[in-house]
Design a protein around this motif. Structure first.
Motif, PDB file in Angstrom:
ATOM      1  N   LYS A 198       0.794  -1.225   0.000  1.00 52.35           N
ATOM      2  CA  LYS A 198       0.000   0.000   0.000  1.00 52.35           C
ATOM      3  C   LYS A 198       0.831   1.283   0.000  1.00 52.35           C
ATOM      4  O   LYS A 198       0.306   2.356  -0.278  1.00 52.35           O
ATOM      5  CB  LYS A 198      -0.944  -0.014   1.204  1.00 52.35           C
ATOM      6  N   SER A 199       2.116   1.174   0.337  1.00 53.64           N
ATOM      7  CA  SER A 199       2.950   2.378   0.422  1.00 53.64           C
ATOM      8  C   SER A 199       4.062   2.384  -0.617  1.00 53.64           C
ATOM      9  O   SER A 199       5.063   3.078  -0.463  1.00 53.64           O
ATOM     10  CB  SER A 199       3.549   2.496   1.825  1.00 53.64           C
ATOM     11  N   THR A 200       3.897   1.606  -1.675  1.00 53.52           N
ATOM     12  CA  THR A 200       4.931   1.456  -2.701  1.00 53.52           C
ATOM     13  C   THR A 200       4.444   2.030  -4.019  1.00 53.52           C
ATOM     14  O   THR A 200       3.324   1.768  -4.440  1.00 53.52           O
ATOM     15  CB  THR A 200       5.295  -0.030  -2.877  1.00 53.52           C
ATOM     16  N   SER A 201       5.302   2.825  -4.668  1.00 54.82           N
ATOM     17  CA  SER A 201       4.945   3.377  -5.974  1.00 54.82           C
ATOM     18  C   SER A 201       6.202   3.806  -6.712  1.00 54.82           C
ATOM     19  O   SER A 201       7.266   3.989  -6.110  1.00 54.82           O
ATOM     20  CB  SER A 201       4.000   4.581  -5.821  1.00 54.82           C
ATOM     21  N   LEU A 202       6.063   3.929  -8.016  1.00 52.87           N
ATOM     22  CA  LEU A 202       7.109   4.565  -8.819  1.00 52.87           C
ATOM     23  C   LEU A 202       6.882   6.060  -8.657  1.00 52.87           C
ATOM     24  O   LEU A 202       5.784   6.549  -8.897  1.00 52.87           O
ATOM     25  CB  LEU A 202       6.977   4.144 -10.278  1.00 52.87           C
ATOM     26  N   GLU A 203       7.916   6.777  -8.222  1.00 53.14           N
ATOM     27  CA  GLU A 203       7.684   8.150  -7.766  1.00 53.14           C
ATOM     28  C   GLU A 203       7.057   9.041  -8.827  1.00 53.14           C
ATOM     29  O   GLU A 203       7.448   9.045  -9.982  1.00 53.14           O
ATOM     30  CB  GLU A 203       8.988   8.792  -7.300  1.00 53.14           C
ATOM     31  N   SER A 204       6.077   9.805  -8.364  1.00 53.79           N
ATOM     32  CA  SER A 204       5.414  10.814  -9.172  1.00 53.79           C
ATOM     33  C   SER A 204       5.192  12.032  -8.287  1.00 53.79           C
ATOM     34  O   SER A 204       5.501  12.026  -7.095  1.00 53.79           O
ATOM     35  CB  SER A 204       4.060  10.286  -9.678  1.00 53.79           C
ATOM     36  N   VAL A 205       4.633  13.069  -8.851  1.00 49.70           N
ATOM     37  CA  VAL A 205       4.332  14.260  -8.048  1.00 49.70           C
ATOM     38  C   VAL A 205       3.383  13.894  -6.909  1.00 49.70           C
ATOM     39  O   VAL A 205       3.506  14.379  -5.787  1.00 49.70           O
ATOM     40  CB  VAL A 205       3.724  15.363  -8.934  1.00 49.70           C
ATOM     41  N   ALA A 206       2.419  13.006  -7.172  1.00 49.84           N
ATOM     42  CA  ALA A 206       1.452  12.613  -6.146  1.00 49.84           C
ATOM     43  C   ALA A 206       2.138  11.948  -4.956  1.00 49.84           C
ATOM     44  O   ALA A 206       1.819  12.219  -3.799  1.00 49.84           O
ATOM     45  CB  ALA A 206       0.410  11.674  -6.750  1.00 49.84           C
ATOM     46  N   SER A 207       3.100  11.065  -5.226  1.00 49.23           N
ATOM     47  CA  SER A 207       3.768  10.371  -4.121  1.00 49.23           C
ATOM     48  C   SER A 207       4.631  11.325  -3.314  1.00 49.23           C
ATOM     49  O   SER A 207       4.842  11.144  -2.117  1.00 49.23           O
ATOM     50  CB  SER A 207       4.602   9.198  -4.650  1.00 49.23           C
ATOM     51  N   LEU A 208       5.145  12.382  -3.952  1.00 51.00           N
ATOM     52  CA  LEU A 208       5.926  13.381  -3.224  1.00 51.00           C
ATOM     53  C   LEU A 208       5.083  14.089  -2.180  1.00 51.00           C
ATOM     54  O   LEU A 208       5.588  14.546  -1.153  1.00 51.00           O
ATOM     55  CB  LEU A 208       6.492  14.414  -4.207  1.00 51.00           C
ATOM     56  N   GLU A 209       3.785  14.186  -2.433  1.00 50.75           N
ATOM     57  CA  GLU A 209       2.899  14.914  -1.534  1.00 50.75           C
ATOM     58  C   GLU A 209       2.308  14.031  -0.438  1.00 50.75           C
ATOM     59  O   GLU A 209       1.535  14.500   0.387  1.00 50.75           O
ATOM     60  CB  GLU A 209       1.773  15.554  -2.357  1.00 50.75           C
ATOM     61  N   ASN A 210       2.682  12.752  -0.385  1.00 52.19           N
ATOM     62  CA  ASN A 210       2.171  11.849   0.640  1.00 52.19           C
ATOM     63  C   ASN A 210       2.594  12.340   2.019  1.00 52.19           C
ATOM     64  O   ASN A 210       3.747  12.709   2.239  1.00 52.19           O
ATOM     65  CB  ASN A 210       2.715  10.437   0.379  1.00 52.19           C
ATOM     66  N   GLN A 211       1.660  12.315   2.956  1.00 51.30           N
ATOM     67  CA  GLN A 211       1.959  12.832   4.299  1.00 51.30           C
ATOM     68  C   GLN A 211       3.029  12.022   5.012  1.00 51.30           C
ATOM     69  O   GLN A 211       3.648  12.511   5.970  1.00 51.30           O
ATOM     70  CB  GLN A 211       0.680  12.847   5.150  1.00 51.30           C
ATOM     71  N   TYR A 212       3.244  10.792   4.576  1.00 52.87           N
ATOM     72  CA  TYR A 212       4.245   9.943   5.221  1.00 52.87           C
ATOM     73  C   TYR A 212       5.595   9.973   4.498  1.00 52.87           C
ATOM     74  O   TYR A 212       6.493   9.208   4.835  1.00 52.87           O
ATOM     75  CB  TYR A 212       3.738   8.505   5.327  1.00 52.87           C
ATOM     76  N   SER A 213       5.755  10.847   3.505  1.00 56.88           N
ATOM     77  CA  SER A 213       7.035  10.955   2.815  1.00 56.88           C
ATOM     78  C   SER A 213       8.030  11.715   3.687  1.00 56.88           C
ATOM     79  O   SER A 213       7.743  12.804   4.174  1.00 56.88           O
ATOM     80  CB  SER A 213       6.865  11.679   1.480  1.00 56.88           C
ATOM     81  N   SER A 214       9.199  11.119   3.869  1.00 55.00           N
ATOM     82  CA  SER A 214      10.230  11.749   4.687  1.00 55.00           C
ATOM     83  C   SER A 214      10.904  12.886   3.933  1.00 55.00           C
ATOM     84  O   SER A 214      10.917  12.932   2.705  1.00 55.00           O
ATOM     85  CB  SER A 214      11.280  10.707   5.061  1.00 55.00           C
ATOM     86  N   LYS A 215      11.485  13.818   4.685  1.00 64.16           N
ATOM     87  CA  LYS A 215      12.418  14.786   4.097  1.00 64.16           C
ATOM     88  C   LYS A 215      13.607  14.011   3.523  1.00 64.16           C
ATOM     89  O   LYS A 215      13.871  12.867   3.918  1.00 64.16           O
ATOM     90  CB  LYS A 215      12.916  15.765   5.162  1.00 64.16           C
ATOM     91  N   ARG A 216      14.348  14.634   2.618  1.00 63.54           N
ATOM     92  CA  ARG A 216      15.454  13.950   1.949  1.00 63.54           C
ATOM     93  C   ARG A 216      16.763  14.704   2.174  1.00 63.54           C
ATOM     94  O   ARG A 216      16.804  15.929   2.041  1.00 63.54           O
ATOM     95  CB  ARG A 216      15.164  13.827   0.452  1.00 63.54           C
ATOM     96  N   PHE A 217      17.800  13.933   2.464  1.00 64.10           N
ATOM     97  CA  PHE A 217      19.100  14.527   2.761  1.00 64.10           C
ATOM     98  C   PHE A 217      20.195  13.773   1.998  1.00 64.10           C
ATOM     99  O   PHE A 217      19.997  12.654   1.539  1.00 64.10           O
ATOM    100  CB  PHE A 217      19.380  14.479   4.266  1.00 64.10           C
ATOM    101  N   HIS A 218      21.354  14.416   1.890  1.00 70.47           N
ATOM    102  CA  HIS A 218      22.469  13.792   1.183  1.00 70.47           C
ATOM    103  C   HIS A 218      23.778  14.193   1.835  1.00 70.47           C
ATOM    104  O   HIS A 218      23.916  15.308   2.364  1.00 70.47           O
ATOM    105  CB  HIS A 218      22.469  14.211  -0.292  1.00 70.47           C
ATOM    106  N   ARG A 219      24.740  13.264   1.801  1.00 70.37           N
ATOM    107  CA  ARG A 219      26.047  13.534   2.385  1.00 70.37           C
ATOM    108  C   ARG A 219      26.739  14.658   1.616  1.00 70.37           C
ATOM    109  O   ARG A 219      26.794  14.639   0.382  1.00 70.37           O
ATOM    110  CB  ARG A 219      26.926  12.282   2.342  1.00 70.37           C
ATOM    111  N   LEU A 220      27.269  15.609   2.364  1.00 71.39           N
ATOM    112  CA  LEU A 220      28.008  16.715   1.777  1.00 71.39           C
ATOM    113  C   LEU A 220      29.461  16.627   2.226  1.00 71.39           C
ATOM    114  O   LEU A 220      29.764  16.753   3.411  1.00 71.39           O
ATOM    115  CB  LEU A 220      27.421  18.055   2.223  1.00 71.39           C
TER     116      LEU A 220
END
Length: 373
Positions: A198-220
């Protein structure tokens, strides 16, 4: 709660505190999830704690999903593994792609194609993960292939292992050509809906707006700055990480564009392991092991020796996320680790889900937990 469960919770909480803003882990045995935990924060600035149902990018674990689709199509006689992909894909798609006329489906699935990876091209890194990133851009699959057109082959098909995301761009296009459906439609039809992910998808704009989507970070670090550069859309955060939440994963597509939860990923890998997705012949094909750097490679599955037993699975690492999923060959235990920090193009020693799996005791503790159930 058993001592090993307490020890694993403490380990995950410590890793989140020191190394990752947020991570989740799930453990499966037989055909069930038996344990899961979310540690750290999905959004530390706004004090949003990470939960086990939080959605992260899973990176190249996507390749296992795509391989399952290809092997299902093979079972249904849409294709054969040892025919050239030029049998089905149009010449304009394959134009100026090294080895494209002779490379087979098997070569692509096993990374023995000799086709250069778009992920290794400096211009692609700048455009897709670095200083020239455009967050609003939705990438089309064939755009990635443009970065390798005219490049020399790394070797002849079948000669040697060279991990290449280009292989899975081609496999995704092959799926769409043969089925006349989008890759996303086939994923839902053949895997996501049947397994109730139920929580799996190929990313789209809709999945980005999911309330359970985490913030995203990257090593600098200096490696990332030199290879990729820092986009104006990225925000520098404490502890040498970038907030890259503005981006989307459309550029990854069949090579790494799925978002999911640790629970869904474990349910998927258990279904695969237990023969629910492929017939015995396909499972045997998938696990014909060949040399692959410091491991072995089947058809999109890695097999490697760890301190706690031989494991079969795959890691994933994209801008803003890292993940891994493994099952142990000799124990009835599978696990997935998902984090909201990526480390691609940073130092090879930069922390990610795969380094955590290799260097921490998560595998040992997971198998001990399985022994309690």
């Amino acid at each position: 709660m058993s001592p090993c469960e307490i020890a694993l919770i403490n380990l995950l909480n410590q890793m989140a505190l020191k190394t990752f803003p947020g991570l989740t882990m799930a453990i499966g045995k037989g055909d069930k999830i038996i344990w899961q935990h979310g540690a750290g924060y999905a959004d530390a600035k706004n004090k949003i704690k990470n939960k086990s149902e939080m959605i992260f990018g899973i990176g190249s674990i996507t390749k296992i999903f795509v391989a399952v689709l290809i092997l299902q199509l093979n079972e249904e006689n849409y294709l054969t593994l040892d025919e050239p992909i030029s049998t089905w894909l149009d010449k304009n798609v394959l134009a100026d792609v090294a080895n494209a006329e002779s490379v087979t489906v098997r070569h692509l699935l096993s990374h023995y194609s000799g086709i250069p990876s778009w992920e290794d091209q400096h211009s692609w890194i700048h455009d897709a993960r670095g200083k020239r990133v455009k967050p609003e851009k939705i990438w089309l699959p064939q755009e990635n292939l443009d970065y390798i057109r005219g490049k020399k082959p790394l070797c002849a098909p079948g000669e040697a292992f060279h991990y290449s995301n280009s292989n899975f761009t081609l496999l995704g296009l092959l799926i769409e050509k043969l089925t006349s459906n989008s890759l996303e439609e086939e994923l839902y039809k053949r895997i996501i809906n049947p397994l109730l992910l139920k929580s799996t998808s190929l990313e789209s704009v809709a999945s980005l707006e999911n309330q359970y989507s985490s913030k995203r970070f990257h090593r600098l670090d200096p490696h990332f700055i030199k290879k990729a550069g820092v986009s104006d859309y990225f925000k520098i955060e404490p502890n040498n990480i970038l907030d890259v939440s503005a981006i989307n994963l459309s550029v990854e597509w069949a090579a790494g564009g799925i978002v999911s939860t640790a629970q869904d990923v474990v349910n998927f890998i258990l279904a695969l392991k237990n023969g629910e997705l492929l017939n015995p012949k396909s499972m045997k094909e998938m696990q014909q092991w060949m040399p692959a750097d410091n491991a072995e490679m089947g058809l999109s599955l890695f097999r490697m020796d760890t301190d706690y037993g031989t494991a079969i699975g795959h890691g994933g690492n994209v801008l803003g996320a890292s993940a891994c999923v493994w099952w142990y060959e000799k124990t009835n235990c599978a696990l997935a680790i998902l984090t909201n920090v990526g480390s691609m193009h940073a130092s090879p020693d930069a922390h990610c889900a795969s380094t955590m799996f290799k260097n921490a005791e998560v595998g040992k503790l997971a198998q001990e937990i399985c022994s309690y159930y």
